[in-house]
Design an enzyme around this catalytic site. Sequence first.
Site, short mmCIF file in Angstrom:
data_model
loop_
_atom_site.label_atom_id
_atom_site.label_comp_id
_atom_site.label_asym_id
_atom_site.label_seq_id
_atom_site.Cartn_x
_atom_site.Cartn_y
_atom_site.Cartn_z
N LYS A 12 0.81 -1.22 0.00
CA LYS A 12 0.00 0.00 0.00
C LYS A 12 0.84 1.26 0.00
CE LYS A 12 -3.02 -2.95 -0.04
NZ LYS A 12 -3.48 -3.36 -1.37
N GLU A 30 -1.88 7.56 8.02
CA GLU A 30 -2.67 8.40 7.12
C GLU A 30 -3.62 9.24 7.93
OE1 GLU A 30 -5.00 6.40 4.13
OE2 GLU A 30 -3.23 5.55 3.18
N HIS A 71 -15.75 -4.64 6.67
CA HIS A 71 -15.01 -4.70 5.40
C HIS A 71 -15.54 -5.75 4.44
CE1 HIS A 71 -12.49 -1.73 7.18
NE2 HIS A 71 -12.20 -2.51 8.18
N ARG A 79 -7.67 -7.35 -9.95
CA ARG A 79 -8.41 -8.57 -10.28
C ARG A 79 -9.82 -8.23 -10.75
NH1 ARG A 79 -9.15 -7.77 -4.61
NH2 ARG A 79 -11.35 -7.25 -4.32
C1 MV4 Z 1 -9.29 4.87 5.34
C2 MV4 Z 1 -10.47 5.38 5.93
C3 MV4 Z 1 -10.46 6.70 6.31
N1 MV4 Z 1 -9.36 7.47 6.13
N2 MV4 Z 1 -8.23 5.66 5.18
C4 MV4 Z 1 -10.71 0.30 5.11
C5 MV4 Z 1 -10.04 -0.85 4.43
C6 MV4 Z 1 -8.94 -0.31 3.61
N3 MV4 Z 1 -9.18 -0.63 2.24
C7 MV4 Z 1 -8.92 1.16 3.85
N4 MV4 Z 1 -10.02 1.48 4.72
C8 MV4 Z 1 -10.24 2.75 5.12
N5 MV4 Z 1 -9.20 3.61 4.95
C9 MV4 Z 1 -8.26 6.92 5.58
N6 MV4 Z 1 -7.18 7.69 5.43
C10 MV4 Z 1 -11.56 4.53 6.09
C11 MV4 Z 1 -11.44 3.21 5.70
C12 MV4 Z 1 -12.61 2.41 5.94
C13 MV4 Z 1 -13.38 1.94 4.88
C14 MV4 Z 1 -13.02 2.14 3.56
C15 MV4 Z 1 -13.77 1.66 2.53
C16 MV4 Z 1 -14.93 0.96 2.82
C17 MV4 Z 1 -15.32 0.73 4.11
C18 MV4 Z 1 -14.55 1.19 5.15
C19 MV4 Z 1 -14.95 0.95 6.46
C20 MV4 Z 1 -14.18 1.42 7.48
C21 MV4 Z 1 -13.00 2.14 7.22
#
Ligand code: MV4
Length: 507
Positions: free
Chosen positions: A126, A209, A244, A301
């Site tokens: 990442k 982040e 998630h 994918r």
């Molecule tokens: C974040 C975020 C808020 N701010 N990054 C969740 C899994 C991973 N793919 C990244 N995720 C997140 N990153 C920052 N800087 C909130 C999430 C997140 C989230 C993202 C997409 C879909 C659902 C989520 C549920 C909780 C947190």
Amino acid sequence: MLREDGLLVQRFDKLLIANRGEIAMRILRGCHELGIKTVAVYSDADRNAPHVRFADEAYHIGAPPARESYLDIGKILDVARRSGAEAIHPGYGFLAEREEFAQACADAGIVFVGPPARAIGTMGDKQVARSTVKAAGVPVVPGTEPGLSDAEMMDAAQQMGFPVLVKAAAGGGGKGMRPVHKPEELADAFASARREAKAAFGDDTVYIEKMIQGARHIEIQLLADAYGNTIYLGERECSLQRRHQKLIEEAPSFIVDEDLRRRMGEVAVAAARAVNYVNAGTIEFLVDIDRNFYFLEMNTRLQVEHPVTELVTGVDIVQEQLRIARGRKLRLAQGDVKITGWAIECRINAEDPYNNYLPSTGVITSVQLPAGPGVRVDTGVFPGYEITPYYDSMISKLICYGETRGEVVLRMRRALEEYRIMGVKTNIPFHQHMMDSHRFMSGQFDTKFVEDRFSMDDREAPHVREAVLLAVLAAHEQSQRASQIVAPGERDTSNWKWYSRWERLRR
Ligand code: MV4
């Protein structure tokens, strides 16, 4: 054609599907349409699975646990050799995003239906992904660069302001992620994120982040051929998730207009180009309440939710993947891509929404699938099928399509009502509840909605439910009519319409 980056692109007539369930069925259908012979693989748990019967040939690869079958690279390559399969489609999950698997295919002279191994590797880390796409002008969430000490990361956190998120570099899907609201919590968050990341990925690198609050998860579907042509097929709204796990996806997104779609699409294309991406891929964005968008990660994918994009664009994404892997040029240019209508997907899982979504196992004794106008069901189960704890709990994807979002909600309610599954508990009541929620109907939700503000216990009053739905339908009707208003010069001034109106009145 063997490219400089080791990606093999060539004609093939026989393909091995290194997967199971509904996605194996989906890929088999694409192959059948293109006249490609198919090879299935199966574990002991899948002897009677439909993907085994649907394929031209099937090979047993081991015990039910994925490690001993669907994740065993050696066994899968061995079946490819024995069966004479010249290509492998990995589907999603299992080996789909393993750099070493894509590389092993290339080394064995087998076409991997997916991106070059290097692109998987770059996007898999990442932190490397962030800096790579950032250099290509893609907006990323403010965060720390690789190689900082804990003290330097703490300073950076103070600079960007709390709350922040500690994330695992090797992560994804929320593993090894910790929210931090004040400086005193940082040290503990580092320690526990590292512990979890080490256990899950064997790599305890973490970074920071800034936390974006109240955001939506919106992703852009891409197609890229081996000749540098990359296009976007619009967005998918994927904010409705729990722990998630996505539960409902739709295309287009309620909050994305043509301008935002073009800007996100162009940024997504730039991100893919930065890693010389080939084949189908998805760029995930966080979109905040002011509609600023930030790159989150790339999924290298085919995704579970690809059908909603297929329905609103008319593009068969699996067929396109196969054509790209065969070295064909993209048949569409960006200008050919048009978003028409609306599509919503409900993931039907064997879990009990009334008991904290507890997974439900057992034999499906009978199934009655919904059908009719605007309904698509992608599934790999049948009566007599046993839901085991070895694989994920998704039974099927129910996808509805219609002209407007309001029409799709009505159609989804109808389809959910038709759906009958006996023998295991399912989350169909969750979806029915969501289709009745005024928040869902009016498109007012973010990634926290399912977990924080949605409950199976509070039911919308029937009159509220109907009032909101009528308002949503009327709003769409209005926008439709607005586009149908005839300009003054084009008015029909003949007298025929008066006759026909008179005839209608007389009836
Ligand atoms: C974040 C975020 C808020 N701010 N990054 C969740 C899994 C991973 N793919 C990244 N995720 C997140 N990153 C920052 N800087 C909130 C999430 C997140 C989230 C993202 C997409 C879909 C659902 C989520 C549920 C909780 C947190």
